[in-house]
Scaffold this motif. Structure first.
Motif, PDB file in Angstrom:
ATOM      1  N   UNK A  52      -6.466 -30.643  24.151  1.00 32.78           N
ATOM      2  CA  UNK A  52      -7.846 -31.127  24.250  1.00 32.78           C
ATOM      3  C   UNK A  52      -8.440 -30.813  25.619  1.00 32.78           C
ATOM      4  N   UNK A  53      -7.685 -31.077  26.668  1.00 34.95           N
ATOM      5  CA  UNK A  53      -8.173 -30.805  28.029  1.00 34.95           C
ATOM      6  C   UNK A  53      -8.431 -29.312  28.219  1.00 34.95           C
ATOM      7  N   UNK A  54      -7.545 -28.470  27.677  1.00 32.65           N
ATOM      8  CA  UNK A  54      -7.737 -27.020  27.775  1.00 32.65           C
ATOM      9  C   UNK A  54      -9.023 -26.603  27.069  1.00 32.65           C
ATOM     10  N   UNK A  55      -9.257 -27.141  25.878  1.00 34.80           N
ATOM     11  CA  UNK A  55     -10.492 -26.816  25.146  1.00 34.80           C
ATOM     12  C   UNK A  55     -11.725 -27.266  25.924  1.00 34.80           C
ATOM     13  N   UNK A  62     -17.840 -21.979  29.351  1.00 35.51           N
ATOM     14  CA  UNK A  62     -18.446 -21.117  28.326  1.00 35.51           C
ATOM     15  C   UNK A  62     -17.529 -19.951  27.964  1.00 35.51           C
ATOM     16  N   UNK A  63     -16.247 -20.219  27.977  1.00 36.82           N
ATOM     17  CA  UNK A  63     -15.259 -19.191  27.652  1.00 36.82           C
ATOM     18  C   UNK A  63     -14.959 -19.204  26.155  1.00 36.82           C
ATOM     19  N   UNK A  69      -6.421 -17.992  24.556  1.00 40.47           N
ATOM     20  CA  UNK A  69      -7.084 -18.567  25.723  1.00 40.47           C
ATOM     21  C   UNK A  69      -6.715 -20.039  25.887  1.00 40.47           C
ATOM     22  N   UNK A  70      -6.666 -20.762  24.775  1.00 39.27           N
ATOM     23  CA  UNK A  70      -6.317 -22.185  24.831  1.00 39.27           C
ATOM     24  C   UNK A  70      -4.880 -22.363  25.314  1.00 39.27           C
ATOM     25  N   UNK A  71      -3.956 -21.592  24.763  1.00 39.89           N
ATOM     26  CA  UNK A  71      -2.554 -21.706  25.175  1.00 39.89           C
ATOM     27  C   UNK A  71      -2.366 -21.329  26.640  1.00 39.89           C
ATOM     28  N   UNK A  72      -3.095 -20.322  27.105  1.00 38.74           N
ATOM     29  CA  UNK A  72      -3.015 -19.941  28.517  1.00 38.74           C
ATOM     30  C   UNK A  72      -3.527 -21.080  29.397  1.00 38.74           C
ATOM     31  N   UNK A  77      -2.750 -25.863  32.979  1.00 41.75           N
ATOM     32  CA  UNK A  77      -2.844 -27.309  33.218  1.00 41.75           C
ATOM     33  C   UNK A  77      -1.449 -27.892  33.427  1.00 41.75           C
ATOM     34  N   UNK A  78      -0.486 -27.468  32.606  1.00 43.38           N
ATOM     35  CA  UNK A  78       0.889 -27.955  32.742  1.00 43.38           C
ATOM     36  C   UNK A  78       1.439 -27.619  34.117  1.00 43.38           C
TER      37      UNK A  78
END
Length: 86
Positions: A52-55, A62-63, A69-72, A77-78
């Protein structure tokens, strides 16, 4: 006779025990998703928070919201979280 370590390794990061209440239907969904992913409920909640934070971060930039992209961003974040704790 051979011995083997089974299960997930212990976390090096300290954890805090919290109690949270979820609707039983939401918890059932969470349990099914966690089982499919090979996680327990707590690990799945952690993954969902990171996702959620990545999204949110990608959306505010605006990416593109592709899974790559989300997994990256989740990995980024991790890394931020684990570096702050060391």
């Amino acid at each position: 006779m051979t011995a083997a370590i089974v299960g997930r390794p212990k976390r090096s990061r300290p954890t805090e025990r919290v109690n949270y209440k979820l609707d039983k239907d939401i918890r059932a969904i969470l349990a099914r998703v966690a089982e499919r992913q090979g996680r327990n409920e707590g690990a799945q909640v952690e993954q969902l928070v990171l996702f959620y934070e990545a999204c949110q971060r990608l959306n505010s930039d605006s990416a593109s919201l592709s899974m790559d992209a989300i997994n990256a961003k989740v990995n980024e974040i991790w890394d931020e979280i684990t570096v702050l704790e060391d």
